[in-house]
Design an enzyme around this catalytic site. Structure first.
Site, short mmCIF file in Angstrom:
data_model
loop_
_atom_site.label_atom_id
_atom_site.label_comp_id
_atom_site.label_asym_id
_atom_site.label_seq_id
_atom_site.Cartn_x
_atom_site.Cartn_y
_atom_site.Cartn_z
N LYS A 253 10.17 -10.58 -11.56
CA LYS A 253 10.82 -9.31 -11.32
C LYS A 253 10.95 -8.53 -12.59
CE LYS A 253 14.68 -7.62 -8.46
NZ LYS A 253 13.70 -7.06 -7.28
N ARG A 254 10.91 -8.90 -13.87
CA ARG A 254 11.04 -8.05 -14.81
C ARG A 254 9.92 -7.08 -14.99
NH1 ARG A 254 12.58 -13.41 -16.71
NH2 ARG A 254 10.24 -13.63 -17.61
#
Length: 478
Positions: A253-254
């Site tokens: 998700k980063r």
């Protein structure tokens, strides 16, 4: 009959990697006239997220993946939530303890932390040292009976051996048992760990094929040992390659969206995401890239799943979504954009105008959500350009000349439509001696307000003379 399962933990959203696992299981089950089971691995009570179970099932249904058995559907092999199967696990742990394949461990968290720190300081791989394995059974039993806090650990063979897995994707995989420590299989709260529960459940639910990510490969010795200790034949295994970011790091998700619901909310079609996800690791026999679910069921095989990681290419996903949107029936497209329109100020306005706008926008739409962002052009009386590229070009001197003459030409005619737009622009060219893109781009930018806007002729035909003149005047006065 083949039986495959998808067994997520209800700890959050459905990851695109999870969707791929579920999809591959479902495709194979459907192809082989088997069953697809949804099982909830909810033994980690500290990480449970309220509503996650419902969301997981809802997103699978959105993707077109139908469940044959599961918590709400039922089936012959339930319960389908691990938290409702605790007595089943206790019975199997008792068998392991009785047959000396497992033992209680009373080591405190503090002792284990100190042990790992000491091992790291000595350059060793942190692992349990087997202290409680050496206790006499009578002493262990007394301490358990007294209520002393403990876990249960699986006994790894003292004499190292090589365990071999014939993986459907990777072929022969071998790992030495010496690389594995005595794994905790029951936590101090009485709940089983993943390693015990997954083996017991897969056997009792008659799972024939286990499909999971390659990150679980190091765990297969523990699982094969459990199958051996229980006297069961293991299922077939298929370990899928990782899904990677463009820089070939593990998808996270980063670096972007990873939740299926995020892609849905951005306006990606379920058909697109499923098609795209299917090609992350699996490759068809030919060069085709667009597949319906029925076609995927027919074509899919584990033999054609690659071992190496698959890059999540957002540009390709965008392209694929655009292809699917272009092929939608207009009424179907209107229905699908409705939830996005409902969140705007244009909700419940002129439905006829919305349908016409959708028809004009369809060829250039990349996502459904873009529709809502582009409705101002159609519904507002006086929409304004905001695109820096558009504003810059419209302020150029040659653009002013084109717009000024275009406005003059409009004042001499009663109506403007697709049929007479060409002759009007030809008159502008004759008077200004400006041609090609220097002639058409100012008009396109002024009337569509976009650098890559919809078909100018269709827009003109919908807007007519008055609105086109207002837009041209707005652009001229910038």
């Amino acid at each position: 009959m083949v039986r495959l399962r998808f067994a997520p933990s209800p700890t959050g959203f459905l990851h695109v990697g999870g969707l791929r696992t579920a999809l591959f299981c479902w495709l194979y089950a459907r192809q082989q006239s088997g069953k697809f089971i949804f099982r909830l691995e909810d033994t980690d009570q500290k990480r449970l997220v309220e509503g996650a179970e419902t969301d997981l099932i809802h997103m699978l249904e959105w993707a077109g993946i139908e469940l044959d058995e599961g918590p709400e559907i039922g089936g012959d092999f339930g319960p389908y939530r691990q938290s409702e199967r605790l007595e089943i696990y206790r019975q199997h742990v008792r068998k392991l303890l009785d047959e000396d394949h497992a033992y209680p461990c009373f080591c405190s968290t503090e002792r284990l932390d100190n042990l790992r720190d000491e091992q790291r300081a000595n350059g060793e791989t942190p692992r349990y040292d087997g202290l409680c394995r050496r206790l006499k059974k009578e002493e262990s039993a007394q301490r358990v009976a007294s209520g002393e806090t403990h876990v249960v650990r699986l006994k790894i063979p003292e004499i190292p051996e090589t365990l071999v897995l014939n993986d459907l994707i990777r072929g022969r995989v071998s790992i030495e048992t010496s690389q594995t420590e005595d794994q905790v299989i029951v936590k101090s709260d009485g709940f089983p760990t993943y390693h015990l529960a997954v083996v017991v459940d897969d056997h009792l639910m008659q799972i024939t094929h286990v499909v999971r990510g390659e990150e679980w490969l190091p765990s297969f010795p523990k699982h094969l040992l459990l199958y051996r200790y229980f006297g069961w034949d293991p299922p077939e295994f298929a370990h899928l390659p990782l899904i990677l970011n463009p820089d070939r790091t593990k998808l996270s998700k980063r670096q972007g969206d990873v939740a299926v619901e995020d892609f849905r909310d951005q306006g990606f079609l379920a058909e697109t995401l499923v098609n795209f996800i299917s090609l992350l690791g699996w490759s068809p026999a030919d060069d085709r890239e667009l597949f319906t679910l029925a076609e995927l069921i027919e074509e899919f095989s584990f033999v054609r799943v690659n071992k190496s990681g698959a890059v999540f290419d957002r540009e390709k996903l965008n392209w694929m979504n655009q292809q699917y949107i272009q092929n939608l029936d207009q009424q179907d497209l209107v229905r699908r954009v409705a939830p996005f329109v409902a969140k705007t100020v244009y909700a419940e306005q002129d439905m006829d105008l919305l349908e016409k706008a959708v028809k004009i926008l369809q060829p250039r739409l990349v996502t459904l959500a873009e529709t809502a962002k582009r409705l101002a052009l159609f519904f507002d009386e006086d929409p304004q350009a905001t695109d820096p590229e558009v504003l810059s070009l419209l302020k150029e001197e040659s653009s002013k000349l084109v717009l000024a003459e275009f406005i003059k030409q409009l004042q001499t005619i009663e109506k403007l439509n697709e049929e007479n737009l060409g002759s009007v622009v030809k008159n502008v060219q004759t008077v200004t001696n400006i041609k090609g893109k220097n002639l058409w781009m100012p008009l396109r930018y002024a009337i569509t307000l976009e650098a890559q806007g919809p078909d100018l002729k269709l827009i003109v035909d919908l807007f007519g003379r008055e609105k086109c003149m207002r837009l041209a005047l707005n652009a001229y006065e910038l």
